[in-house]
Motif scaffolding. Structure first.
Motif, PDB file in Angstrom:
ATOM      1  N   HIS A  33      24.998  20.548  21.045  1.00  8.73           N
ATOM      2  CA  HIS A  33      24.332  20.754  19.758  1.00  8.73           C
ATOM      3  C   HIS A  33      22.903  20.215  19.731  1.00  8.73           C
ATOM      4  CE1 HIS A  33      28.613  21.126  18.615  1.00  8.73           C
ATOM      5  NE2 HIS A  33      28.149  21.991  17.742  1.00  8.73           N
ATOM      6  N   TYR A  34      22.482  19.546  20.810  1.00  5.82           N
ATOM      7  CA  TYR A  34      21.150  18.959  20.819  1.00  5.82           C
ATOM      8  C   TYR A  34      20.380  19.393  22.055  1.00  5.82           C
ATOM      9  CZ  TYR A  34      22.457  16.018  16.897  1.00  5.82           C
ATOM     10  OH  TYR A  34      22.847  15.593  15.657  1.00  5.82           O
ATOM     11  N   ASP A  35      19.095  19.519  21.890  1.00  7.02           N
ATOM     12  CA  ASP A  35      18.220  19.927  22.989  1.00  7.02           C
ATOM     13  C   ASP A  35      18.121  18.793  24.004  1.00  7.02           C
ATOM     14  OD1 ASP A  35      16.161  21.547  24.310  1.00  7.02           O
ATOM     15  OD2 ASP A  35      14.783  20.010  23.579  1.00  7.02           O
ATOM     16  N   LEU A  64      16.357  16.913  19.916  1.00 10.23           N
ATOM     17  CA  LEU A  64      16.414  17.505  18.574  1.00 10.23           C
ATOM     18  C   LEU A  64      17.614  18.439  18.486  1.00 10.23           C
ATOM     19  CD1 LEU A  64      12.674  18.511  17.934  1.00 10.23           C
ATOM     20  CD2 LEU A  64      13.903  16.591  16.927  1.00 10.23           C
ATOM     21  N   PRO A  65      18.097  18.740  17.284  1.00 11.71           N
ATOM     22  CA  PRO A  65      19.143  19.760  17.158  1.00 11.71           C
ATOM     23  C   PRO A  65      18.686  21.075  17.800  1.00 11.71           C
ATOM     24  CG  PRO A  65      18.891  18.587  15.092  1.00 11.71           C
ATOM     25  CD  PRO A  65      17.788  18.105  15.970  1.00 11.71           C
ATOM     26  N   ASN A  66      19.598  21.735  18.525  1.00 11.60           N
ATOM     27  CA  ASN A  66      19.243  23.010  19.152  1.00 11.60           C
ATOM     28  C   ASN A  66      19.466  24.152  18.163  1.00 11.60           C
ATOM     29  OD1 ASN A  66      22.001  23.319  19.108  1.00 11.60           O
ATOM     30  ND2 ASN A  66      22.274  23.111  21.322  1.00 11.60           N
ATOM     31  N   ARG A  67      19.292  25.361  18.655  1.00 11.51           N
ATOM     32  CA  ARG A  67      19.384  26.527  17.781  1.00 11.51           C
ATOM     33  C   ARG A  67      20.757  26.626  17.123  1.00 11.51           C
ATOM     34  NH1 ARG A  67      16.416  31.324  17.477  1.00 11.51           N
ATOM     35  NH2 ARG A  67      15.183  30.667  19.297  1.00 11.51           N
ATOM     36  N   PHE A 121      21.059  23.990  14.490  1.00 10.33           N
ATOM     37  CA  PHE A 121      20.101  24.347  13.434  1.00 10.33           C
ATOM     38  C   PHE A 121      20.692  25.405  12.511  1.00 10.33           C
ATOM     39  CE2 PHE A 121      16.734  27.401  12.218  1.00 10.33           C
ATOM     40  CZ  PHE A 121      16.042  26.608  11.311  1.00 10.33           C
ATOM     41  N   ALA A 173      14.343  20.909  14.360  1.00 13.06           N
ATOM     42  CA  ALA A 173      15.117  21.470  15.483  1.00 13.06           C
ATOM     43  C   ALA A 173      14.168  22.127  16.468  1.00 13.06           C
ATOM     44  CB  ALA A 173      16.141  22.489  14.976  1.00 13.06           C
TER      45      ALA A 173
END
Length: 908
Positions: free
Chosen positions: A482-484, A489-492, A495, A556
Motif C-alpha cells: 500500500h506504500y511506495d 507515501l501511499p501508492n496508487r 490512494f 500519495a
C-alpha cells in the motif's frame, strides 16, 4: 510354491533377530514389530504381488493357448479353401472329357441296339486314347453298355471281360433314380491296378433319352494324395477327401486300411454332410485316434469335401515354448519379490535401532517447540527447542512431568504471562472438547509465540513457534502493498482506497480537493544527472509535500514523477489556492541531491468534489485533465478543472482519429520552402513541410497535429510518408538543389531510420548528397549514444545532417564537438532580435562557431530586407523565410526552382 518357500525363509530369519535391543529399554519385541501396520501391509503386499503374478501367468498361458489354436484353425481354413478350389477346377476338367464323349455319342444318334456295335471298334479305341491327351497319368476312359459290360477302353484293346452291373451308380443310372448325369462312387478297381479308386461315371442316353450305357474314369487315392503332400502344413497335419456320405476317398499321410471307410459316427461328418459344407471343429480323429483341430470345406460342383486337420500337440508346439518362458519369468519374478521382501524386512529390523535416535535428532532440531502429552496429562515427548525457547531446566522438564507442574515451572521462571491455573483450565477444556486451538501470545521480552494444541485419541500435541520475524515480514509486505517503496507515501492503490472513503463522507457544505501534481522536466534531470539523483529528488519532493498538508489531508505518489494530494473539509476555493501556493513554494525551493544543486517545478491540476464529480473515476479523470491543461499552458502553473477541458480532450481525441484517417488515406500534403544563399541569392535547397487540409476545419497548423502524432507514435508513419514523397519530388529538381526533411526524435527510437532513408533514396533515385536531415537537440538528449550511432550511419551514406533550432536546448556546444554537423540552423527568435545588440551578438557567436568547425549556417524566419543585410554582414551562409518565399505546394515550388535556375543563363 517358490514364493511361499522364500517367505518361510524370511520369517525364520526374522526370528533370529529376536535378541536385538532397542534404545536400551530391553529385549526387542519381534512379535510387536511384525504386527505393526506398516510391516503387515508390506508382507501382505508381497504376497499379493506373488499371487497376482501366478494368476496373471495362468491367465496368459490360457490366452496364449487359445490364440495358438485359433491361429492354426485359421490356417487350416485357408488350406481347405485352397485345396477345394483346386479340385473343383481339376474335377471340372476331369469330367469335361466324359461330357465330351457323351456329347459325341449323342451326336451320332446311337440307340441301345446300335450302341455296342458302333463303339466296339478300334477306331473308337483310338478316339478315346486321343481324348486322354495330357491326362494320361490318370485312369483311362471306359465305356459300358446298358448291361454293364465293358465295350471299349482307352487303356486296353481288345477290352477284357468286365461287368459293372453290380455298381450302385450303374443301378441308379439304369433305374432312373439318379437324375444327375454324373455320379461319383468309391469302389474297388476292376480294370486298372487293384485297390480302391474314386470312380466318376457319366450316364449315356440315346436319341429318345433312353439309357444306353455309362462312360467312366477312375482316380486312385494316390493321385489326390500327391497334391495333398505339396500343401501339407507340417508335422502332425493331414488332408483328407470325403464323399458327401462320409466315405474316405484319399488321405495324406496315407493309411490304406482307412481308405473307403465311412466316418458317419465322427463329429466331422456333420460338416461334411451339412448344406453349408464347411466348418472347423476340435475332435478325436476317427482315423488315427489323436486329438485334432479339423476344418472341412465342400467342393462347389461335386459331392466331395476336403478336410484338413492338425494334431493339437503340433498346433501347441510354439505355445509350449511361450509357456515355458512365461513360467520361467514368473518364477524369477516371484523369487525376486520374495528375496527383496526378505532383505527389506531384515533392513527394517536393522534400522529400527536407529529410528528413535533419528526421531530425537529431528524433534530436537525443529524450529518449533514440541510437547506430547498422554491421556493422564503427563509429558511423553519434549524437544530441546521448547526448553531453550523459554529458558527452562532440563532437570525439571522431562517425560513423566505433569502438565500443571510444567505450567507452574514456566510461571516460576517468568516465561508465562497471566494466571497459570486459568491457562491450564483453558487448554484442558479445549482438549476435552476435541477442539484444535491456535493462539498467539507475547512473552515478557516482546516475542510473539504461536501455540497450537491438537487433541489426539489419547492425549494431545502442542507446538510452540516463534513467529516474531514472520509477523514483522508480513507487516512489511502489507506495508509495501500500500506504500511506495521509494518515498514511503501511499501508492496508487491506497490512494484510491482512501479517496473513495473520503468521497463517501463529505460533510454538507464542505468540499474535497484532489490535486494532481506532475514534476516538470523530471526526465531531463534523470537523463542528465542519472537515476540516483532523480530518485533523491523524488524523495525530497515527497518529504516537502507531506509538510504542506494538514492533519486530515494526505499525499500519495501515483507513479513516476506524479504525486497527488487530497485536501478534505474544504470550505472555500481560497483554501485550495493557499495549499497550491505552499506546494509550489516547497517544490521550487532548491534541492541538495547527493551534492548536486537541483531546482524543479510542477504542473498542478485541481478537481473539487462533489461539484466536479462525486465518484472516484470521475474526480480522478477531471483532476488529470486539469493537470494536462496546466502543462498545455506552458507548465509551472496550476489549473482548476473546467467543463471546457473535457470538451478540449474530446476535441483532441477527435483530431487524433481524423489524423489517423488522413495518414491512412494519404490526405496530407507536402509544401516546400526555398533556402537562399546570402552570397549570390541562388536557391540552394528547399525544406519539406507537412500540411493538413482538414475537410471541415480547413488548414490545421503543424504545431497542433505534430505533437499528437509524436505522442501517439503516428509520427513514424507520417515521417516515412513525407520522406518518400519529398524524395520523389526532389528527384525532378535541378541537380544543385538539396532537399531538407525534418526528423522527429520518436523516429530515432525505432532503430530502422537509416534503412527507411536508404529505401526512400533507392526508390526515388535521389542522390544521398542532395538529402539533408534536420534534427533537434531533443534527439541527442534522450539517448545520445544510440542517436549518434544512427547519425554516423547516415553520414556514411552521404546524407547531410543539420542541427535545427540551435541555442534553444541544453547542450548544443557539447554536441557540436561530438558530431560534425553540416549545418546549423539559427532559430527565428534570434533573427527577430537582430536589431538589438544582444540578438546580433548571439547570431555572430553562432556564425563564428559554425565557421570554425566548417559548418554552414541558415537563419530561419527572415521577413525583412534589413534582417537579410544584417545576416549577410554577420557572415551567415543562407536564409529562409517569407522575405523570399512562403512554403509552396510542389507544383508552385517547381516553377520557382526552374525559373530561378534559368535566370543566370538569360542574363548571360
Amino acid at each position: 510354491m517358490l514364493g511361499w518357500s522364500v517367505l518361510l525363509q524370511c520369517s525364520a530369519a526374522l526370528a533370529t533377530t529376536a535378541t536385538m535391543t532397542a534404545n536400551g529399554t530391553g529385549s526387542f519385541d519381534l512379535k510387536a514389530f511384525l504386527s505393526s501396520a506398516p510391516i503387515r501391509w508390506l508382507i501382505a503386499g508381497g504376497i499379493f504381488l506373488i499371487a497376482a503374478i501366478a494368476i496373471g501367468t495362468t491367465i496368459m498361458v490360457g490366452n496364449f493357448r487359445e490364440r495358438a489354436l485359433n491361429s492354426n484353425e485359421r490356417e487350416l481354413e485357408n488350406t481347405v479353401l485352397l485345396v477345394a478350389r483346386h479340385f473343383d477346377q481339376q474335377l471340372e476338367d476331369f469330367t469335361a472329357i466324359l461330357k465330351d464323349v457323351a456329347a459325341q455319342i449323342r451326336s451320332d444318334r446311337m440307340t441301345s441296339e446300335t450302341f455296342a456295335g458302333q463303339l466296339s471298334t478300334l477306331e473308337w479305341h483310338e478316339t478315346l486314347r486321343g481324348k486322354i491327351g495330357s491326362y494320361s497319368d490318370l485312369a483311362g476312359i471306359n465305356v459300358f453298355d446298358a448291361n454293364g459290360t465293358l465295350i471299349n477302353s482307352s487303356e486296353f484293346w481288345p477290352v477284357p471281360d468286365i461287368n459293372i452291373a453290380d455298381r450302385d451308380y450303374f443301378h441308379a443310372f439304369k433305374s432312373g433314380t439318379e437324375v444327375a448325369p454324373i455320379m461319383i462312387e468309391m469302389a474297388r478297381a476292376r480294370i486298372s491296378a487293384p485297390g480302391w479308386a474314386t470312380i466318376v461315371a457319366h450316364k449315356l442316353t440315346g436319341p429318345s433319352g433312353e439309357f444306353i450305357g455309362v462312360v467312366s474314369r477312375a482316380v486312385a487315392p494316390a493321385t489326390f494324395e500327391k497334391y495333398f503332400a505339396s500343401v501339407v502344413l507340417g508335422e502332425g497335419a493331414a488332408i483328407s477327401m470325403y464323399l458327401r456320405d462320409g466315405t474316405l476317398l484319399a488321405r495324406y499321410p496315407h493309411i490304406e486300411r482307412m481308405i473307403g471307410s465311412n466316418v458317419r459316427s465322427s463329429p466331422i461328418y456333420h460338416y461334411i454332410s451339412s448344406p453349408s459344407g464347411h466348418g472347423t471343429i476340435r475332435l478325436t480323429s476317427p482315423i488315427d485316434g489323436q486329438e485334432r483341430v479339423a476344418s472341412a470345406y465342400a467342393l462347389k460342383n461335386f459331392p466331395i469335401s476336403i478336410v484338413a486337420s492338425m494334431t493339437v500337440a503340433a498346433a501347441l508346439a510354439d505355445w509350449r515354448e511361450q509357456t515355458r518362458f512365461l513360467i520361467l519369468v514368473a518364477s524369477f519374478s516371484v523369487l525376486v519379490i520374495a528375496t527383496m521382501l526378505f532383505f527389506f524386512v531384515r533392513k527394517l529390523l536393522q534400522q529400527h535401532q536407529t529410528e528413535k535416535q533419528r526421531l530425537d535428532t529431528a524433534i530436537n532440531n525443529m524450529t518449533q517447540g514440541l510437547l506430547l502429552y498422554d491421556s493422564s496429562e503427563r509429558l511423553v515427548v519434549c524437544n530441546q527447542r521448547y526448553i531453550s525457547m523459554y529458558g527452562l531446566s532440563n532437570d525439571v522438564v522431562k517425560p513423566g512431568l505433569a502438565f500443571r507442574d510444567l505450567v507452574a515451572h514456566r510461571k516460576k521462571t517468568g516465561s508465562l504471562k497471566g494466571d497459570a491455573d486459568a491457562f491450564v483450565s483453558t487448554v484442558l477444556r479445549n482438549v476435552a472438547l476435541g477442539k484444535i486451538t491456535h493462539n498467539i501470545v507475547e512473552t515478557s521480552d516482546g516475542r510473539l509465540i504461536q501455540i497450537v494444541n491438537q487433541p489426539l485419541k489419547s492425549g494431545w500435541l502442542t507446538t510452540h513457534e516463534d513467529i516474531t520475524e514472520r509477523m514483522r515480514a508480513e507487516e512489511q509486505i502489507r506495508h509495501l502493498a500500500h506504500y511506495d517503496a521509494l518515498t514511503d507515501l501511499p501508492n496508487r492503490a491506497l490512494f484510491h482506497e482512501r479517496l473513495k472513503q473520503e468521497l463517501a463522507h463529505i460533510a454538507e457544505g464542505r468540499h474535497l480537493a484532489v490535486l494532481y501534481i506532475d514534476i516538470d522536466e523530471f526526465k531531463s534531470v534523470n537523463d542528465s544527472l542519472g537515476h540516483m539523483i532523480g530518485d533523491e529528488l523524488l524523495k525530497s519532493v515527497a518529504a516537502r509535500l507531506k509538510e504542506c498538508v494538514g492533519t486530515s489531508d494526505f499525499v500519495a505518489r501515483l507513479g513516476g514523477d506524479e504525486f497527488a494530494i487530497v485536501q478534505t473539509a474544504v470550505k472555500e476555493a481560497g483554501e485550495v489556492v493557499e495549499l497550491v501556493r505552499r506546494t509550489f513554494d516547497a517544490i521550487r525551493a532548491p534541492y541538495d541531491c547527493l551534492g548536486h544543486q537541483v531546482t524543479s517545478d510542477a504542473s498542478i491540476g485541481i478537481a473539487l468534489a462533489p461539484q466536479d464529480g462525486a465518484d472516484l473515476d470521475q474526480i480522478l479523470k477531471n483532476a488529470d485533465m486539469a493537470m494536462y491543461a496546466a502543462k498545455s499552458a506552458g507548465r509551472r502553473t496550476w489549473r482548476f478543472f473546467e467543463p471546457a477541458m473535457d470538451a478540449h480532450v474530446r476535441e483532441r481525441r477527435r483530431l487524433e482519429t481524423d489524423l489517423r484517417k488522413a495518414i491512412a488515406e494519404a490526405a496530407l500534403e507536402v509544401y516546400y520552402q526555398p533556402c537562399v544563399s546570402l552570397q549570390d541569392n541562388t536557391i540552394t535547397g528547399c525544406e519539406a513541410l507537412v500540411r493538413w487540409r482538414h475537410p471541415e476545419r480547413g488548414m490545421i497548423s503543424p504545431a497542433e497535429f505534430i505533437p499528437i502524432a509524436e505522442e501517439t507514435g503516428l509520427i513514424n508513419e507520417l515521417g516515412e510518408w513525407v520522406l518518400a514523397t519529398a524524395c520523389a519530388e526532389a528527384a525532378g529538381w535541378p541537380d544543385d538543389v538539396r532537399l531538407a526533411v525534418n526528423v522527429s526524435p520518436v523516429q530515432f527510437r525505432g532503430g530502422t531510420l537509416a534503412l527507411k532513408i536508404v529505401a526512400a533514396l533507392a526508390e526515388s533515385g535521389l542522390a544521398a548528397s542532395r538529402l539533408e536531415l534536420e534534427i533537434t537537440e531533443a534527439v541527442l538528449i534522450r539517448d545520445d549514444e544510440a542517436a549518434l550511432e544512427i547519425l554516423h550511419q547516415l553520414r556514411t551514406l552521404g546524407v547531410r545532417i543539420a542541427l535545427d533550432d540551435f541555442g534553444t536546448g541544453y547542450s548544443s556546444l557539447s554536441y557540436l564537438q561530438r558530431f560534425p554537423f553540416d549545418k546549423i540552423k539559427i532559430d527565428r527568435c534570434f533573427v527577430n532580435d537582430l536589431a538589438e545588440q544582444d540578438g546580433s551578438s548571439i547570431v555572430q557567436a553562432v556564425v563564428n562557431i559554425a565557421t570554425a568547425r566548417q559548418m554552414a549556417t541558415t537563419a530561419e524566419g527572415v521577413e525583412t530586407a534589413e534582417q537579410r543585410e544584417l545576416l549577410r554582414g554577420l557572415g551567415c551562409t543562407e536564409m529562409q523565410g517569407y522575405l523570399f518565399s512562403a512554403p509552396k505546394p510542389a507544383e508552385e515550388v517547381r516553377k520557382i526552382l526552374f525559373a530561378h535556375h534559368l535566370r543566370p543563363a538569360a542574363v548571360a
